[in-house]
Structure formats: C-alpha cells, structure tokens
Design an enzyme around this catalytic site. Structure first.
Site, PDB file in Angstrom:
ATOM      1  N   ASN A 134       0.871  -1.176   0.000  1.00 45.19           N
ATOM      2  CA  ASN A 134       0.000   0.000   0.000  1.00 45.19           C
ATOM      3  C   ASN A 134       0.907   1.224   0.000  1.00 45.19           C
ATOM      4  O   ASN A 134       1.466   1.573   1.025  1.00 45.19           O
ATOM      5  CB  ASN A 134      -0.892  -0.035   1.255  1.00 45.19           C
ATOM      6  N   TRP A 135       1.034   1.837  -1.168  1.00 45.82           N
ATOM      7  CA  TRP A 135       1.963   2.976  -1.283  1.00 45.82           C
ATOM      8  C   TRP A 135       1.424   4.233  -0.613  1.00 45.82           C
ATOM      9  O   TRP A 135       2.149   5.207  -0.467  1.00 45.82           O
ATOM     10  CB  TRP A 135       2.249   3.271  -2.760  1.00 45.82           C
ATOM     11  N   LYS A 136       0.145   4.252  -0.285  1.00 47.92           N
ATOM     12  CA  LYS A 136      -0.502   5.446   0.284  1.00 47.92           C
ATOM     13  C   LYS A 136      -0.255   6.648  -0.648  1.00 47.92           C
ATOM     14  O   LYS A 136      -0.157   6.464  -1.851  1.00 47.92           O
ATOM     15  CB  LYS A 136       0.014   5.709   1.705  1.00 47.92           C
ATOM     16  N   GLU A 169      -5.451  -4.948  10.607  1.00 48.32           N
ATOM     17  CA  GLU A 169      -4.396  -3.955  10.813  1.00 48.32           C
ATOM     18  C   GLU A 169      -4.651  -3.212  12.119  1.00 48.32           C
ATOM     19  O   GLU A 169      -5.417  -2.230  12.142  1.00 48.32           O
ATOM     20  CB  GLU A 169      -4.388  -2.949   9.664  1.00 48.32           C
ATOM     21  N   GLY A 173       2.444   2.188  10.780  1.00 50.81           N
ATOM     22  CA  GLY A 173       3.395   3.290  10.628  1.00 50.81           C
ATOM     23  C   GLY A 173       4.084   3.706  11.914  1.00 50.81           C
ATOM     24  O   GLY A 173       4.728   4.751  11.962  1.00 50.81           O
ATOM     25  N   SER A 202       3.424  -2.201  10.457  1.00 49.97           N
ATOM     26  CA  SER A 202       4.882  -2.233  10.649  1.00 49.97           C
ATOM     27  C   SER A 202       5.483  -3.609  10.340  1.00 49.97           C
ATOM     28  O   SER A 202       6.407  -4.045  11.031  1.00 49.97           O
ATOM     29  CB  SER A 202       5.251  -1.759  12.057  1.00 49.97           C
ATOM     30  N   HIS A 204      -9.325   1.193   4.869  1.00 49.44           N
ATOM     31  CA  HIS A 204      -8.056   1.404   5.565  1.00 49.44           C
ATOM     32  C   HIS A 204      -8.288   2.366   6.736  1.00 49.44           C
ATOM     33  O   HIS A 204      -9.089   3.292   6.636  1.00 49.44           O
ATOM     34  CB  HIS A 204      -7.015   1.972   4.595  1.00 49.44           C
ATOM     35  N   GLY A 254       2.734  -1.212   4.327  1.00 49.73           N
ATOM     36  CA  GLY A 254       2.751   0.223   4.032  1.00 49.73           C
ATOM     37  C   GLY A 254       4.166   0.700   3.756  1.00 49.73           C
ATOM     38  O   GLY A 254       4.701   0.529   2.662  1.00 49.73           O
ATOM     39  N   GLY A 255       4.788   1.288   4.771  1.00 48.26           N
ATOM     40  CA  GLY A 255       6.115   1.910   4.603  1.00 48.26           C
ATOM     41  C   GLY A 255       7.124   1.019   3.901  1.00 48.26           C
ATOM     42  O   GLY A 255       7.855   1.480   3.008  1.00 48.26           O
ATOM     43  N   GLU A 298      -6.723   4.810   7.743  1.00 53.57           N
ATOM     44  CA  GLU A 298      -6.536   6.236   7.417  1.00 53.57           C
ATOM     45  C   GLU A 298      -7.775   6.801   6.731  1.00 53.57           C
ATOM     46  O   GLU A 298      -8.106   7.974   6.897  1.00 53.57           O
ATOM     47  CB  GLU A 298      -5.262   6.408   6.561  1.00 53.57           C
TER      48      GLU A 298
HETATM   49  C1  PEP Z   1      -0.790   0.104   6.104  1.00 53.09           C
HETATM   50  O1  PEP Z   1      -0.947   1.317   6.075  1.00 53.09           O
HETATM   51  O2  PEP Z   1      -1.602  -0.635   5.533  1.00 53.09           O
HETATM   52  C2  PEP Z   1       0.362  -0.411   6.820  1.00 53.09           C
HETATM   53  C3  PEP Z   1       0.366  -1.652   7.182  1.00 53.09           C
HETATM   54  O3  PEP Z   1       1.363   0.503   7.082  1.00 53.09           O
HETATM   55  P1  PEP Z   1       2.796   0.179   7.724  1.00 53.09           P
HETATM   56  O4  PEP Z   1       3.289  -1.112   7.126  1.00 53.09           O
HETATM   57  O5  PEP Z   1       3.644   1.338   7.343  1.00 53.09           O
HETATM   58  O6  PEP Z   1       2.599   0.066   9.197  1.00 53.09           O
END
Ligand code: PEP
Length: 252
Positions: free
Chosen positions: A9-11, A168, A174, A214, A96, A235-236, A98
C-alpha cells in the site's frame, strides 16, 4: 488451499516516475521467480493505467487504495470502481484506518463501497483493526467483530469469495510497533471463526486474512508462520523494492 498474498500500500507516496520505477523494479525482481504468494501493488490512482503495460506478462497484480461508493456522476475529484477496473486493476483496498480516521468513512459507507467495487469486478482488500485505546480496554475483539459485521457480513457467499480481509491494528500502522505473532494469530483465528459462523467452514478456510502494521523483512517470516496469517498488507516497507520483495519471499 487459500491464497497467500503480500500487497503493498503505497498510500500518498511516489510521484509518477518514481512509482513507475519502483513497479518496474518489483516486476524485474520476480521475473524468473515464482513466489509462493500473490504479489500486489496498490498504487496511487495516477499509476494505474501505466501499470497495465508495465506489468503485462508479469505475475505482479495491481490495485487502488480507495474508490467511490457510487458508480458514476457529479462527484468532482472522485474515482469510481469502474474506472479502476478499466485500467486492468484487479484489487481495491477498502476501509483502511486512514480512510476511516481522516475521511470519516464508517462501516455503512465502507459496505456500500465494497458492494460497488465487487459489482464492477474488483476484488476487495477489506481492512479492520482496533485503535490502541480499544486494545487497552480489551474491547479489540468486539471492535473488529463490529467492523466486519457492519462492513462485510451482509455480502452473499459468492461475493465473499472476492474478499481478502486485512487485520491492521491501528496502533501498529506506521509506528514501528508490530503485533506479536501470537496477537496476530489470535485475532486472525477470531476473524476466521466469525467467517465460519456466518458463511460456513469452506468460505472461512478459503478466505485470505492478511496482517498489516509495521511488517518488514525482519519480522515477516515469524508473522507469516502463524497458521491463520496468510500474508501481509505492507505500508512503509512497500516503498523500498528490496524490503518489499524480501517480505514477499518470506511467505512459505
Ligand atoms: C498500512 O498502512 O496498511 C500499513 C500496514 O502501514 P505500515 O506497514 O507502514 O505500518
């Protein structure tokens, strides 16, 4: 056997050219490999049409991070499920945290979005998960059950076959904090039990449930070794080619 998946997920990251370069890098990494899992890139909308050519002939799938609940119309600035599908994308992330937090998307809206996306032939990666205060109050099971009951569990059995669930925990997204493998397994098991109660054993056993929060190359293998963790939503770490590819290779 249910499908294992690692989805990035590049956001709201990557401009046009850096995103294309990252997608090409991931494609090339897997050129002569057959990963155990399906590898998916969920990019910003601007990349989707180009990914059709870039990923042609590759095992990498792609999708969007959101869609509108209506099919079309006067919704300036929005993107419909049909538009996403027309780029060749197979997936869309719905719900998600966010989107829930910053855009006020509630379970009932997410249910509408999910149905519209499915009707347009997309597969949905449906996210759920509790915030820290809810875990501390020990109501995390209740919260996830409500999100799934109100957001997802009025789908038909046929529709449910095109759903991937992503657990999640919001406190892990994040933040660098990861759910322990035992915490992830416990919630994934709970989700599968609820699927079984609503849809029967076959659908429960066949639904892919991803962990997100994470997840990185250094902790992926341990998380993915849990029996009900079928891969990850990343994500990241999905913004770095080597890290993302290593996570995908951690699936066995
Ligand atoms: C996400 O936003 O779906 C996610 C899992 O982010 P991160 O891996 O950065 O915690």
């Amino acid at each position: 056997m249910r499908k294992k998946i690692v989805a990035g997920n590049w956001k709201m990251n990557m401009d046009y050219s850096t995103g294309i370069a990252l997608a090409e890098g991931i494609r090339d990494y897997f050129k002569n490999k057959v990963p155990v899992c399906e590898v998916i890139i969920c990019s910003p909308f601007i990349h989707l049409a180009s990914l059709q050519n870039i990923l042609k002939g590759s095992i990498i799938k792609y999708g969007a991070q959101n869609c509108h609940q209506e099919e079309s119309g006067a919704y300036t600035g929005e993107i419909s499920a049909g538009m996403i599908k027309s780029t060749g994308a197979e997936y869309v992330i719905i719900g998600h945290s966010e989107r829930r937090t910053y855009f006020g998307e509630d379970d009932s809206l997410l249910n509408r979005k999910t149905k519209t996306a499915l009707a347009r032939g997309l597969k949905v990666i449906f996210c759920c998960g509790e915030v820290l205060a809810e875990r501390e109050k020990e109501i995390h099971f209740e919260v996830v059950k409500r999100q799934l009951t109100d957001g997802l569990f009025n789908l038909t059995e046929e529709q449910m076959k095109n759903i991937v669930i992503a657990y999640e925990p919001v406190w892990a997204i994040g933040t660098g904090l990861t759910a322990s493998p035992a915490q992830a397994q416990e919630m994934h098991r709970f989700i599968r039990e609820n699927l079984e109660a609503g849809y029967g054993r076959k659908i429960a056993e066949e639904t892919t449930i991803l962990y997100g929060g994470s997840c990185k190359a250094s902790n992926a293998a341990e998380l993915f070794s849990m029996p009900d963790v079928d891969g990850g939503l990343i994500g990241g770490a999905s913004l770095k080619k080597d890290e993302f590819c290593a996570i995908a290779e951690a699936v066995h």
